[in-house]
Design an enzyme around this catalytic site. Sequence first.
Site, PDB file in Angstrom:
ATOM      1  N   LYS A 163      -3.765   1.215   1.010  1.00  0.00           N
ATOM      2  CA  LYS A 163      -3.801   1.190   2.484  1.00  0.00           C
ATOM      3  C   LYS A 163      -5.046   1.932   2.980  1.00  0.00           C
ATOM      4  O   LYS A 163      -6.061   1.962   2.282  1.00  0.00           O
ATOM      5  CB  LYS A 163      -2.513   1.768   3.071  1.00  0.00           C
ATOM      6  CG  LYS A 163      -1.265   1.166   2.447  1.00  0.00           C
ATOM      7  CD  LYS A 163      -0.039   1.427   3.250  1.00  0.00           C
ATOM      8  CE  LYS A 163       1.177   0.969   2.471  1.00  0.00           C
ATOM      9  NZ  LYS A 163       2.345   0.801   3.309  1.00  0.00           N
ATOM     10  N   HIS A 206       0.158  -8.859   4.680  1.00  0.00           N
ATOM     11  CA  HIS A 206       0.987  -7.639   4.613  1.00  0.00           C
ATOM     12  C   HIS A 206       1.664  -7.441   5.974  1.00  0.00           C
ATOM     13  O   HIS A 206       1.074  -7.718   7.022  1.00  0.00           O
ATOM     14  CB  HIS A 206       0.110  -6.434   4.259  1.00  0.00           C
ATOM     15  CG  HIS A 206       0.911  -5.218   3.907  1.00  0.00           C
ATOM     16  ND1 HIS A 206       1.517  -4.437   4.872  1.00  0.00           N
ATOM     17  CD2 HIS A 206       1.227  -4.664   2.720  1.00  0.00           C
ATOM     18  CE1 HIS A 206       2.172  -3.448   4.268  1.00  0.00           C
ATOM     19  NE2 HIS A 206       2.014  -3.564   2.963  1.00  0.00           N
ATOM     20  N   GLU A 209       2.112  -4.935   7.718  1.00  0.00           N
ATOM     21  CA  GLU A 209       1.389  -4.067   8.655  1.00  0.00           C
ATOM     22  C   GLU A 209       0.332  -4.867   9.412  1.00  0.00           C
ATOM     23  O   GLU A 209       0.049  -4.598  10.576  1.00  0.00           O
ATOM     24  CB  GLU A 209       0.776  -2.871   7.896  1.00  0.00           C
ATOM     25  CG  GLU A 209       1.863  -1.885   7.486  1.00  0.00           C
ATOM     26  CD  GLU A 209       1.533  -1.032   6.271  1.00  0.00           C
ATOM     27  OE1 GLU A 209       0.374  -1.013   5.825  1.00  0.00           O
ATOM     28  OE2 GLU A 209       2.467  -0.383   5.751  1.00  0.00           O
ATOM     29  N   GLU A 260       8.440  -8.132   0.394  1.00  0.00           N
ATOM     30  CA  GLU A 260       8.403  -6.764   0.903  1.00  0.00           C
ATOM     31  C   GLU A 260       9.268  -6.663   2.162  1.00  0.00           C
ATOM     32  O   GLU A 260       8.778  -6.949   3.274  1.00  0.00           O
ATOM     33  CB  GLU A 260       6.966  -6.370   1.241  1.00  0.00           C
ATOM     34  CG  GLU A 260       6.037  -6.343   0.054  1.00  0.00           C
ATOM     35  CD  GLU A 260       4.931  -5.323   0.243  1.00  0.00           C
ATOM     36  OE1 GLU A 260       4.772  -4.480  -0.634  1.00  0.00           O
ATOM     37  OE2 GLU A 260       4.259  -5.347   1.278  1.00  0.00           O
ATOM     38  N   GLY A 292       7.326   2.121   3.051  1.00  0.00           N
ATOM     39  CA  GLY A 292       6.955   3.470   3.470  1.00  0.00           C
ATOM     40  C   GLY A 292       8.113   4.281   4.037  1.00  0.00           C
ATOM     41  O   GLY A 292       7.904   5.326   4.638  1.00  0.00           O
ATOM     42  N   SER A 322       8.870   0.907  -1.087  1.00  0.00           N
ATOM     43  CA  SER A 322       9.346   2.190  -1.627  1.00  0.00           C
ATOM     44  C   SER A 322       9.703   2.115  -3.107  1.00  0.00           C
ATOM     45  O   SER A 322      10.612   2.809  -3.571  1.00  0.00           O
ATOM     46  CB  SER A 322      10.521   2.734  -0.801  1.00  0.00           C
ATOM     47  OG  SER A 322      10.103   2.971   0.529  1.00  0.00           O
TER      48      SER A 322
HETATM   49  C1  PEP Z   1       3.250  -1.607   0.718  1.00  0.00           C
HETATM   50  O1  PEP Z   1       2.684  -1.148   1.705  1.00  0.00           O
HETATM   51  O2  PEP Z   1       2.918  -2.714   0.273  1.00  0.00           O
HETATM   52  C2  PEP Z   1       4.324  -0.819   0.129  1.00  0.00           C
HETATM   53  C3  PEP Z   1       5.115  -1.402  -0.730  1.00  0.00           C
HETATM   54  O3  PEP Z   1       4.419   0.482   0.540  1.00  0.00           O
HETATM   55  P1  PEP Z   1       5.441   1.601  -0.030  1.00  0.00           P
HETATM   56  O4  PEP Z   1       5.485   1.451  -1.509  1.00  0.00           O
HETATM   57  O5  PEP Z   1       4.848   2.895   0.406  1.00  0.00           O
HETATM   58  O6  PEP Z   1       6.760   1.307   0.590  1.00  0.00           O
END
Ligand code: PEP
Length: 254
Positions: free
Chosen positions: A14, A101, A103, A172, A178, A216
């Site tokens: 990130k 992603h 985000e 995801e 996160g 996570s």
């Molecule tokens: C990600 O941002 O792709 C992700 C999986 O983040 P985290 O592992 O921190 O949840």
Amino acid sequence: MSRNPRKLVAGNWKMNGSLAANQALVQDLLAGIGQPEFDMTCDVAVCPPAPYLAQVRQLLAGSAIDLGAQDLSQHESGAFTGDVSAAMLKDFGVRYAIVGHSERRQHQGETDVHVAIKVKRALAAGITPIVCVGETLREREEGMTEFIVKRQMSAVIHLNGHCISEIVVAYEPVWAIGTGRTATPEQAQSVHAVLRAQLKAATEHAERVRILYGGSMNAANAAELLAQPDIDGGLIGGAALKAPDFLKILAASA
Ligand code: PEP
């Protein structure tokens, strides 16, 4: 067509890092995988922020770790200030690019169509896109998970046709990114199975497509998630910034 036997673990750094921090992190990773007792049987990539691709490429030279980008432009070239094209990433030795992603979908307004176009640009440049799909907590609570991930995937399948077997998918769940709240192995597996079935309807090579779990994932929960039949690796955020944690996830994917 049989399943790709090698899992893929990719670190999404990130918007974190600096020249000094990146150097220390990569050195620690390389030292870890260089230990005689370290049995790395998976493919590995790290995805630093774009300005550091050249630095990290140099640090990784000759190693077993591939370079990935966190995004790419939907445009080929031209008057798109701030964008980075797939061809530019290719010039810097990028092998994978995260696309769509959550985000970026959330903060940059990326739509399913933008994501599908970016996947096409990546494939045309010889970069493997890691296509992220996933539902928000509200969508899960409303029983919409399957509908959402299938809608996100179908845009990508529709635009990319038979090339779809060349992508990597990352499931995801947005509520797990996160937050420290991970999908249970059963929750993740059931969505991965939905995605596998959708891919199977689109290509006879669906078994070859690696479907990663992200959200996570950490040193403590990786082994159980990675043991699920349709989980072919992980996309790792927070835990990819700490070499000991990332190395433990790599070890868990053996
Ligand atoms: C990600 O941002 O792709 C992700 C999986 O983040 P985290 O592992 O921190 O949840």
